[in-house]
Design a protein around this motif. Structure first.
Motif, PDB file in Angstrom:
ATOM      1  N   GLY A  18     -23.235  -2.292 -53.372  1.00 17.04           N
ATOM      2  CA  GLY A  18     -23.817  -1.457 -54.182  1.00 17.04           C
ATOM      3  C   GLY A  18     -23.027  -1.264 -55.429  1.00 17.04           C
ATOM      4  N   HIS A  19     -21.924  -0.357 -55.055  1.00 16.06           N
ATOM      5  CA  HIS A  19     -21.032   0.110 -56.046  1.00 16.06           C
ATOM      6  C   HIS A  19     -20.505  -1.185 -56.867  1.00 16.06           C
ATOM      7  CE1 HIS A  19     -20.246   3.392 -53.318  1.00 16.06           C
ATOM      8  NE2 HIS A  19     -20.570   4.020 -54.442  1.00 16.06           N
ATOM      9  N   LEU A  20     -19.949  -2.167 -56.037  1.00 15.71           N
ATOM     10  CA  LEU A  20     -19.412  -3.408 -56.612  1.00 15.71           C
ATOM     11  C   LEU A  20     -20.539  -4.030 -57.743  1.00 15.71           C
ATOM     12  CD1 LEU A  20     -17.372  -4.674 -53.772  1.00 15.71           C
ATOM     13  CD2 LEU A  20     -16.648  -3.053 -55.732  1.00 15.71           C
TER      14      LEU A  20
ATOM     15  N   PHE B 218     -25.413   3.296 -63.624  1.00 14.28           N
ATOM     16  CA  PHE B 218     -25.890   3.983 -62.394  1.00 14.28           C
ATOM     17  C   PHE B 218     -26.901   3.137 -61.727  1.00 14.28           C
ATOM     18  CE2 PHE B 218     -24.187   6.674 -65.544  1.00 14.28           C
ATOM     19  CZ  PHE B 218     -23.361   7.572 -64.925  1.00 14.28           C
ATOM     20  N   GLY B 219     -27.015   3.553 -60.286  1.00 13.46           N
ATOM     21  CA  GLY B 219     -27.760   2.637 -59.491  1.00 13.46           C
ATOM     22  C   GLY B 219     -29.219   3.804 -59.515  1.00 13.46           C
ATOM     23  N   LEU B 220     -30.427   2.619 -59.336  1.00 11.07           N
ATOM     24  CA  LEU B 220     -31.632   3.222 -59.212  1.00 11.07           C
ATOM     25  C   LEU B 220     -31.936   3.598 -57.889  1.00 11.07           C
ATOM     26  CD1 LEU B 220     -33.307  -0.150 -61.055  1.00 11.07           C
ATOM     27  CD2 LEU B 220     -33.887   2.517 -61.442  1.00 11.07           C
ATOM     28  N   LYS B 221     -30.953   3.409 -56.945  1.00  8.88           N
ATOM     29  CA  LYS B 221     -31.081   4.068 -55.545  1.00  8.88           C
ATOM     30  C   LYS B 221     -31.113   5.415 -55.573  1.00  8.88           C
ATOM     31  CE  LYS B 221     -28.774   5.524 -52.386  1.00  8.88           C
ATOM     32  NZ  LYS B 221     -27.747   5.903 -51.784  1.00  8.88           N
ATOM     33  N   ASP B 222     -30.529   5.874 -56.533  1.00  7.06           N
ATOM     34  CA  ASP B 222     -30.510   7.301 -56.910  1.00  7.06           C
ATOM     35  C   ASP B 222     -31.234   7.596 -58.181  1.00  7.06           C
ATOM     36  OD1 ASP B 222     -28.542   8.172 -54.570  1.00  7.06           O
ATOM     37  OD2 ASP B 222     -27.422   6.635 -55.725  1.00  7.06           O
ATOM     38  N   PHE B 223     -32.727   7.365 -58.094  1.00  7.15           N
ATOM     39  CA  PHE B 223     -33.406   7.297 -59.083  1.00  7.15           C
ATOM     40  C   PHE B 223     -33.523   8.740 -59.762  1.00  7.15           C
ATOM     41  CE2 PHE B 223     -37.411   7.665 -61.326  1.00  7.15           C
ATOM     42  CZ  PHE B 223     -37.291   6.496 -62.038  1.00  7.15           C
TER      43      PHE B 223
ATOM     44  N   THR C 269     -31.161  -1.658 -56.808  1.00  2.69           N
ATOM     45  CA  THR C 269     -30.532  -1.299 -55.398  1.00  2.69           C
ATOM     46  C   THR C 269     -30.265  -2.337 -54.585  1.00  2.69           C
ATOM     47  OG1 THR C 269     -32.034   0.878 -55.506  1.00  2.69           O
ATOM     48  CG2 THR C 269     -31.011   0.273 -53.383  1.00  2.69           C
ATOM     49  N   ILE C 270     -28.812  -2.612 -54.146  1.00  4.15           N
ATOM     50  CA  ILE C 270     -28.286  -3.463 -53.300  1.00  4.15           C
ATOM     51  C   ILE C 270     -28.768  -2.845 -51.704  1.00  4.15           C
ATOM     52  CG2 ILE C 270     -26.582  -5.061 -52.546  1.00  4.15           C
ATOM     53  CD1 ILE C 270     -27.382  -5.492 -55.428  1.00  4.15           C
ATOM     54  N   ARG C 271     -29.068  -4.078 -50.848  1.00  7.04           N
ATOM     55  CA  ARG C 271     -29.631  -3.763 -49.535  1.00  7.04           C
ATOM     56  C   ARG C 271     -29.063  -4.596 -48.607  1.00  7.04           C
ATOM     57  NH1 ARG C 271     -34.069  -0.635 -49.980  1.00  7.04           N
ATOM     58  NH2 ARG C 271     -34.876  -0.147 -51.849  1.00  7.04           N
TER      59      ARG C 271
ATOM     60  N   ALA D 160     -31.024   0.269 -47.716  1.00  7.60           N
ATOM     61  CA  ALA D 160     -30.284   0.494 -49.112  1.00  7.60           C
ATOM     62  C   ALA D 160     -28.664   0.764 -48.602  1.00  7.60           C
ATOM     63  CB  ALA D 160     -30.967   1.478 -49.931  1.00  7.60           C
ATOM     64  N   LEU D 161     -27.769   0.169 -49.135  1.00  2.00           N
ATOM     65  CA  LEU D 161     -26.370   0.485 -48.900  1.00  2.00           C
ATOM     66  C   LEU D 161     -26.248   1.852 -49.447  1.00  2.00           C
ATOM     67  CD1 LEU D 161     -24.559  -2.818 -49.811  1.00  2.00           C
ATOM     68  CD2 LEU D 161     -25.644  -2.361 -47.713  1.00  2.00           C
ATOM     69  N   SER D 162     -25.324   2.696 -48.769  1.00  2.00           N
ATOM     70  CA  SER D 162     -24.929   3.957 -49.069  1.00  2.00           C
ATOM     71  C   SER D 162     -23.511   4.278 -48.338  1.00  2.00           C
ATOM     72  CB  SER D 162     -25.990   4.969 -48.633  1.00  2.00           C
ATOM     73  OG  SER D 162     -25.484   6.162 -48.433  1.00  2.00           O
TER      74      SER D 162
END
Ligand code: AMP
Length: 280
Positions: free
Chosen positions: A36-38, A148-153, A177-179, A185-187
């Motif tokens: 996800g970060h990458l 920034f990632g949409l995972k942390d909307f 979001t990468i899953r 969801a990756l975290s």
């Protein structure tokens, strides 16, 4: 990749890049990097001439009883992942003073009412802490864009609001979001999950997807929230919240063309998971 760990060296290097007319992108992280970060670094690469990644575990965004001390620290692995992607600069402050030398100067950074709902309701002060570190990194860097990632909307929403006020020229890019293959969801915090929980965790996303289908059929937000909550609890998730809102984090009216979002946070054992899905 150039690795810098003091504010002084970092600022000098930024000045050098600016004097050369580079287009600078910034990817702030807390490390323990996953795909996800990458993906954010890759997006930054495509949109700028120099990518800066930061790794800083920000104490201001952790509550008293949260996992600041145990947050996974994997700097050597992180460095080799970033090198493989040809990240240009890594800023990894060697102490908190390299980032925050006078927290009082940041008092004006408040996440406000939209920082007190959803995750903010369960993590008081969390988003104030997030805004303080992101603002400080923006001030040190003055990037052209930041990803920034949409995972942390909710976080992304609040950062956009803050940037509009203090950094109007800065472009904020929202990354999908990468899953994992099965939808989780990756975290960085997924590394806390035990064997049993790793199997259960993907049901979180699947239950949310099913909830959106349920809403489309029932047209009843309250009933759908109950339905999702019950399904999550059946699978041993402890539900913090399940909420349908507009993508402006306002109360949702059905049958409008506004973009809608389902947001949720749960605990599985001691591990907090968050996820969200936008829909029409
Ligand atoms: P963190 O290290 O958790 O502070 O996250 C740093 C950045 O990575 C934030 O912008 C996150 O939204 C983003 N991020 C975290 N997980 C994912 C993911 N699964 N997919 C895309 N971006 C992510």
């Amino acid at each position: 990749m150039i690795i810098l760990d003091t504010k002084k060296d970092y600022k000098n290097h930024i000045n050098l890049l600016k004097s050369r007319g580079e287009i600078i992108s910034l990817v702030p992280t807390m490390g323990n990097l996953h795909n996800g970060h990458l993906s954010l670094v890759k997006i930054a690469k495509q949109n700028s001439s120099k990518v800066i990644t930061t790794i800083f575990i920000n104490p201001l965004q952790f509550g008293k009883d949260e996992d600041f001390a145990s947050y996974p620290r994997t700097i050597n692995k992180d460095i080799s992942k970033l090198k493989k992607l040809n990240c240009d600069v890594l800023f990894v402050p060697k102490s908190q003073n390299e980032v925050f030398n006078n927290i009082d100067n940041l008092k004006h950074l408040k996440a406000g009412p939209k920082g007190s709902i959803l995750c903010g309701n369960f993590r008081p002060g969390h988003f104030d802490g997030v805004l303080k570190v992101v603002y400080t990194l923006f001030k040190l860097t003055y990037p052209d864009l930041s990803v920034f990632g949409l995972k942390d909307f909710q976080q992304l929403y609040l950062i956009k609001q803050m940037a509009k006020i203090y950094f109007p020229k800065l472009k904020i890019i929202s990354a999908p979001t990468i899953r994992t293959k099965n939808g989780l969801a990756l975290s960085s915090r997924n590394s806390y999950l035990d064997k049993e929980s790793i199997k259960t965790a993907p049901l979180f996303y699947r239950t949310l997807l099913d909830g959106i289908n349920n809403l489309n059929n029932s047209n009843n937000v309250e009933e759908t929230i109950k339905y999702i909550t019950a399904n999550l609890e059946k699978n041993r998730f402890i539900v913090n919240y399940v909420s349908f809102l507009t993508t402006e984090l306002e109360k949702l009216k059905l049958n409008t063309s506004e973009r809608k979002i389902l947001l949720s946070s749960v605990k599985l054992g001691q591990t907090r998971l968050i996820d969200n899905i936008e829909f029409n």
